[in-house]
Write a protein that holds these residues in place. Structure first.
Motif, mmCIF file in Angstrom:
data_model
loop_
_atom_site.group_PDB
_atom_site.id
_atom_site.type_symbol
_atom_site.label_atom_id
_atom_site.label_comp_id
_atom_site.label_asym_id
_atom_site.label_seq_id
_atom_site.Cartn_x
_atom_site.Cartn_y
_atom_site.Cartn_z
ATOM 1 N N GLN A 6 -34.958 -44.772 30.945
ATOM 2 C CA GLN A 6 -36.215 -45.506 30.857
ATOM 3 C C GLN A 6 -37.052 -45.200 32.089
ATOM 4 O O GLN A 6 -36.644 -45.449 33.222
ATOM 5 C CB GLN A 6 -35.940 -47.005 30.742
ATOM 6 N N ALA A 11 -43.156 -50.157 29.468
ATOM 7 C CA ALA A 11 -43.231 -49.406 28.210
ATOM 8 C C ALA A 11 -41.835 -48.839 27.977
ATOM 9 O O ALA A 11 -41.581 -47.659 28.221
ATOM 10 C CB ALA A 11 -44.281 -48.300 28.273
ATOM 11 N N ASN A 13 -40.072 -47.825 25.595
ATOM 12 C CA ASN A 13 -39.802 -46.711 24.680
ATOM 13 C C ASN A 13 -40.514 -45.421 25.100
ATOM 14 O O ASN A 13 -40.596 -44.469 24.332
ATOM 15 C CB ASN A 13 -40.193 -47.081 23.246
ATOM 16 N N PHE A 14 -41.018 -45.390 26.324
ATOM 17 C CA PHE A 14 -41.599 -44.168 26.883
ATOM 18 C C PHE A 14 -40.452 -43.242 27.284
ATOM 19 O O PHE A 14 -39.596 -43.611 28.092
ATOM 20 C CB PHE A 14 -42.451 -44.505 28.105
ATOM 21 N N ARG A 15 -40.434 -42.028 26.726
ATOM 22 C CA ARG A 15 -39.343 -41.094 27.041
ATOM 23 C C ARG A 15 -39.752 -39.651 26.762
ATOM 24 O O ARG A 15 -40.655 -39.390 25.967
ATOM 25 C CB ARG A 15 -38.079 -41.438 26.265
ATOM 26 N N TYR A 34 -44.237 -36.438 26.023
ATOM 27 C CA TYR A 34 -43.525 -37.706 25.988
ATOM 28 C C TYR A 34 -43.951 -38.502 24.755
ATOM 29 O O TYR A 34 -45.042 -38.308 24.213
ATOM 30 C CB TYR A 34 -43.829 -38.536 27.246
ATOM 31 N N SER A 36 -43.995 -42.715 23.251
ATOM 32 C CA SER A 36 -43.988 -44.027 23.882
ATOM 33 C C SER A 36 -44.385 -45.134 22.920
ATOM 34 O O SER A 36 -44.922 -44.886 21.833
ATOM 35 C CB SER A 36 -44.955 -44.039 25.082
ATOM 36 N N ASP A 37 -44.117 -46.354 23.363
ATOM 37 C CA ASP A 37 -44.706 -47.536 22.766
ATOM 38 C C ASP A 37 -46.030 -47.805 23.491
ATOM 39 O O ASP A 37 -46.540 -46.942 24.211
ATOM 40 C CB ASP A 37 -43.741 -48.727 22.856
ATOM 41 N N LEU A 39 -49.050 -48.597 25.880
ATOM 42 C CA LEU A 39 -49.264 -48.429 27.318
ATOM 43 C C LEU A 39 -50.193 -49.511 27.867
ATOM 44 O O LEU A 39 -50.786 -49.347 28.931
ATOM 45 C CB LEU A 39 -49.850 -47.042 27.594
ATOM 46 N N VAL A 163 -48.671 -37.468 26.265
ATOM 47 C CA VAL A 163 -47.886 -38.497 25.603
ATOM 48 C C VAL A 163 -48.612 -38.933 24.335
ATOM 49 O O VAL A 163 -49.837 -39.031 24.317
ATOM 50 C CB VAL A 163 -47.623 -39.712 26.517
ATOM 51 N N HIS A 165 -48.398 -42.112 21.368
ATOM 52 C CA HIS A 165 -47.775 -43.428 21.249
ATOM 53 C C HIS A 165 -48.475 -44.270 20.192
ATOM 54 O O HIS A 165 -49.610 -44.008 19.795
ATOM 55 C CB HIS A 165 -47.822 -44.157 22.598
ATOM 56 N N GLY A 169 -43.741 -47.597 19.209
ATOM 57 C CA GLY A 169 -43.213 -46.270 19.499
ATOM 58 C C GLY A 169 -42.074 -45.863 18.595
ATOM 59 O O GLY A 169 -41.254 -45.019 18.979
#
Length: 274
Positions: A6, A11, A13-15, A34, A36-37, A39, A163, A165, A169
């Motif tokens: 993480q 956030a 689920n940002f990966r 990336y 993500s969920d 931001l 990213v 999102h 995410g």
């Protein structure tokens, strides 16, 4: 640091989409793209992390109402693009069957705000039907096809790091990630594994959905199928690709109307060889 560490406190689920091996021995480059969920809740430490990884482009897949309520917080100078992949239903949204299914992922708040409608949509296995329909619509709707076509183009040719999102995410973002990994030649088992990681990052959305459900007297068990992702949801999306287009490549060519050069550029940018 592992692939799925993480990175952002607010956030979860940002990966990084990178680090996955392909079937032919290449590897997806890290630090390029990336997923993500939302931001919207980033603090100063999160913003500093985005600056550290060199974030230069954000693609927001949320609907207008989601963005209006919870705008992204981003470092200065980041290129921001809205790619609303939510279908635009004709007529009303109430009713059973297809009418109820018109409630898409971004419109979930309006479903939960009306207890009678929520029970109508989610009872008797409706939550699972809702999610399967979401995944079919992500493949076939005009808005989704236009949005994902632009997303692939931007990932292939726009500034990086980038990213994409949505709010949680997991669904709209999950399909984008699965599509990219598939085009890069990542094996199915790895694509599913990446998809299912979202289930470990759902604390924020779970609290929000349960709070909305409790507030409106909706049984929590009705919303459980929409709280995370399941392998069969992703299988539904790929089955829809096969039903309508045959293969992922034909879906990209005929459904998304993308030139082969875009996919070539995507692979050239994101793949590295040992």
């Amino acid at each position: 640091m592992t692939i799925d560490d993480q990175l952002l406190a607010n956030a979860p689920n940002f990966r990084d989409l990178g680090g996955r091996a392909t079937s032919d021995g290449a590897r997806v480059r890290r630090g390029m793209v990336y997923r993500s969920d939302s931001l919207a809740w980033l603090d100063e430490s999160d913003l500093a992390t985005l600056e550290r990884i060199g974030l230069r482009q954000v693609m927001d897949l949320r609907a207008d109402v989601e963005r209006a309520k919870h705008a992204d917080r981003l470092p200065d100078g980041v290129e921001y693009t809205t790619l609303d992949v939510n279908p635009k239903p004709a007529g009303g949204t109430r009713g059973t069957g297809e009418g109820a299914d018109r409630h898409f992922a971004g419109d979930l708040a309006s479903v939960l705000a009306e207890p009678e409608l929520a029970r109508e949509v989610l009872s008797d296995g409706g939550g699972e039907r809702f999610m399967h329909n979401v995944n079919r619509v992500l493949v076939t709707s005009d808005a989704a096809r236009a949005g994902y076509a632009e997303l692939l183009t931007r990932v292939a040719t726009g500034p990086t790091a980038a990213v994409f999102h949505c709010s949680a995410g997991k669904d709209r973002t999950g399909w984008a990630a699965a599509l990219i990994l598939s085009l890069l030649g990542v094996p199915w088992a790895t694509i599913v594994s990446d998809y299912l990681v979202s289930n470990l990052r759902m604390d924020n959305i779970q609290r929000w959905i349960y709070a909305k459900s409790d507030e409106n007297g909706i049984d929590r068990t009705l919303v459980d199928p929409i709280l995370g992702v399941r392998r069969r949801y992703l299988q539904t999306a790929f089955a829809e690709v096969e039903r309508v287009h045959g293969t992922v490549e034909e879906y990209v060519r005929d459904g998304l109307k993308l030139d082969p050069e875009i996919i070539d550029a995507l692979r050239a940018r994101l793949l590295e060889w040992p």
